[in-house]
Design a protein around this motif. Structure first.
Motif, mmCIF file in Angstrom:
data_model
loop_
_atom_site.group_PDB
_atom_site.id
_atom_site.type_symbol
_atom_site.label_atom_id
_atom_site.label_comp_id
_atom_site.label_asym_id
_atom_site.label_seq_id
_atom_site.Cartn_x
_atom_site.Cartn_y
_atom_site.Cartn_z
ATOM 1 N N TRP A 44 31.396 -49.948 15.713
ATOM 2 C CA TRP A 44 30.345 -50.477 14.844
ATOM 3 C C TRP A 44 29.266 -49.439 14.586
ATOM 4 C CZ3 TRP A 44 30.678 -55.203 12.614
ATOM 5 C CH2 TRP A 44 31.622 -56.086 13.135
ATOM 6 N N LEU A 45 28.720 -49.472 13.370
ATOM 7 C CA LEU A 45 27.580 -48.638 13.005
ATOM 8 C C LEU A 45 26.558 -49.520 12.304
ATOM 9 C CD1 LEU A 45 26.123 -45.895 12.521
ATOM 10 C CD2 LEU A 45 27.419 -45.726 10.382
ATOM 11 N N LEU A 46 25.367 -49.614 12.858
ATOM 12 C CA LEU A 46 24.245 -50.302 12.232
ATOM 13 C C LEU A 46 23.341 -49.202 11.682
ATOM 14 C CD1 LEU A 46 22.658 -52.931 11.733
ATOM 15 C CD2 LEU A 46 21.550 -52.546 13.939
ATOM 16 N N TYR A 47 23.029 -49.226 10.389
ATOM 17 C CA TYR A 47 22.309 -48.098 9.802
ATOM 18 C C TYR A 47 21.218 -48.521 8.830
ATOM 19 C CZ TYR A 47 25.335 -48.771 5.729
ATOM 20 O OH TYR A 47 25.986 -49.291 4.650
ATOM 21 N N ALA A 48 20.272 -47.606 8.638
ATOM 22 C CA ALA A 48 19.244 -47.704 7.603
ATOM 23 C C ALA A 48 19.498 -46.562 6.626
ATOM 24 C CB ALA A 48 17.853 -47.582 8.209
ATOM 25 N N THR A 49 19.200 -46.788 5.367
ATOM 26 C CA THR A 49 19.437 -45.776 4.340
ATOM 27 C C THR A 49 18.238 -45.717 3.404
ATOM 28 O OG1 THR A 49 20.973 -45.037 2.616
ATOM 29 C CG2 THR A 49 20.710 -47.412 2.872
ATOM 30 N N PHE A 69 32.082 -51.110 10.015
ATOM 31 C CA PHE A 69 33.046 -51.305 11.098
ATOM 32 C C PHE A 69 34.252 -50.402 10.852
ATOM 33 C CE2 PHE A 69 36.794 -53.517 12.840
ATOM 34 C CZ PHE A 69 36.432 -53.525 14.171
ATOM 35 N N LYS A 70 34.615 -49.614 11.874
ATOM 36 C CA LYS A 70 35.765 -48.715 11.771
ATOM 37 C C LYS A 70 37.048 -49.521 11.990
ATOM 38 C CE LYS A 70 37.573 -44.432 13.715
ATOM 39 N NZ LYS A 70 37.345 -43.386 14.713
ATOM 40 N N LEU A 71 37.912 -49.547 10.974
ATOM 41 C CA LEU A 71 39.162 -50.308 11.042
ATOM 42 C C LEU A 71 40.260 -49.518 11.743
ATOM 43 C CD1 LEU A 71 39.053 -51.704 7.403
ATOM 44 C CD2 LEU A 71 38.465 -52.927 9.506
ATOM 45 N N SER A 130 37.215 -47.755 6.990
ATOM 46 C CA SER A 130 36.124 -48.569 7.520
ATOM 47 C C SER A 130 35.707 -49.581 6.452
ATOM 48 C CB SER A 130 34.933 -47.700 7.929
ATOM 49 O OG SER A 130 34.355 -47.077 6.807
ATOM 50 N N ALA A 131 35.057 -50.648 6.895
ATOM 51 C CA ALA A 131 34.555 -51.685 5.979
ATOM 52 C C ALA A 131 33.053 -51.821 6.215
ATOM 53 C CB ALA A 131 35.261 -53.006 6.234
ATOM 54 N N LYS A 132 32.302 -52.169 5.151
ATOM 55 C CA LYS A 132 30.854 -52.255 5.299
ATOM 56 C C LYS A 132 30.258 -53.389 4.479
ATOM 57 C CE LYS A 132 29.519 -49.056 1.630
ATOM 58 N NZ LYS A 132 28.848 -47.807 1.321
ATOM 59 N N VAL A 133 29.083 -53.811 4.914
ATOM 60 C CA VAL A 133 28.227 -54.742 4.181
ATOM 61 C C VAL A 133 26.877 -54.042 4.108
ATOM 62 C CG1 VAL A 133 27.117 -56.994 4.215
ATOM 63 C CG2 VAL A 133 29.449 -56.758 5.053
ATOM 64 N N GLU A 134 26.281 -54.017 2.891
ATOM 65 C CA GLU A 134 25.069 -53.224 2.696
ATOM 66 C C GLU A 134 24.112 -53.926 1.743
ATOM 67 O OE1 GLU A 134 24.777 -48.591 2.150
ATOM 68 O OE2 GLU A 134 25.316 -49.492 0.230
ATOM 69 N N TYR A 135 22.809 -53.759 1.994
ATOM 70 C CA TYR A 135 21.767 -54.239 1.088
ATOM 71 C C TYR A 135 20.920 -53.032 0.668
ATOM 72 C CZ TYR A 135 17.348 -55.957 -0.620
ATOM 73 O OH TYR A 135 16.238 -56.151 -1.392
#
Length: 142
Positions: A38-43, A79-81, A86-91
Motif C-alpha cells: 500500500w501507498l498513501l500519498y499526497a500530491t 495498491f501494488k497488484l 498497481s491500482a489507485k484511487v485519487e482526488y
C-alpha cells in the motif's frame, strides 16, 4: 380631449453562455507513506488548462479561447497488484486563474468583460503499469 394609448412591449432577448475546459494538464510530484503493498500519498503541483467560452445571442455566436495557469493538490491510495501493475484511487483539487473573456466585445450586441472563476474537483480510479526500464539498456550502452 386627447387620449393617448402607449403600448410597451419588450422583445424577449436571450443569451446562453457555454464554458468548456477543452483539456487540462497537471505537473505534479507526490510524497507518501508505503507499507507492504500500500501507498498513501499526497500530491501537488502546477496546472494548465485550455478554456473556451461561447455566447449564443439572437444576433449570432461568438467564442473566446484562453489559457489558464493554476495549481493542484490532492491525495490518494495506491495498491501494488503484482510486480508490474498497481491500482489507485485519487482526488485532485485544481484552482485556475481568473480571467476576463470578451474584453472588449466584438459588437455592442454582445455582453463584454465576463470574468470566469474556474475550480475543478476530480475523483478518479486508475490502473498503472510499470514500464520495464531494462528495455532501454541497449539504447544507452551505445
Amino acid at each position: 380631449e386627447i387620449y393617448t394609448l402607449s403600448l410597451h412591449y419588450a422583445l424577449p432577448i436571450s443569451f446562453s453562455n457555454e464554458v468548456s475546459e477543452r483539456w487540462l494538464s497537471t505537473f505534479r510530484g507526490r510524497v507518501g507513506y508505503a507499507r507492504d503493498n500500500w501507498l498513501l500519498y499526497a500530491t501537488a503541483g502546477g496546472a494548465l488548462a485550455n478554456v473556451t467560452s461561447s455566447i449564443v445571442a439572437p444576433v449570432g455566436t461568438i467564442s473566446d479561447q484562453q489559457w489558464h495557469w493554476g495549481w493542484t493538490a490532492g491525495g490518494g491510495v495506491e495498491f501494488k497488484l503484482n510486480q508490474d501493475w498497481s491500482a489507485k484511487v485519487e482526488y485532485l483539487y485544481v484552482g485556475l486563474q481568473d480571467k476576463s473573456y470578451f474584453n472588449p466585445a466584438p459588437s455592442p450586441a454582445f455582453p463584454s468583460n465576463q470574468r470566469l472563476h474556474l475550480d475543478d474537483h476530480i475523483f478518479r480510479v486508475g490502473v498503472n503499469y510499470k514500464l520495464p526500464w531494462n528495455v532501454l539498456d541497449s539504447f544507452f550502452k551505445r
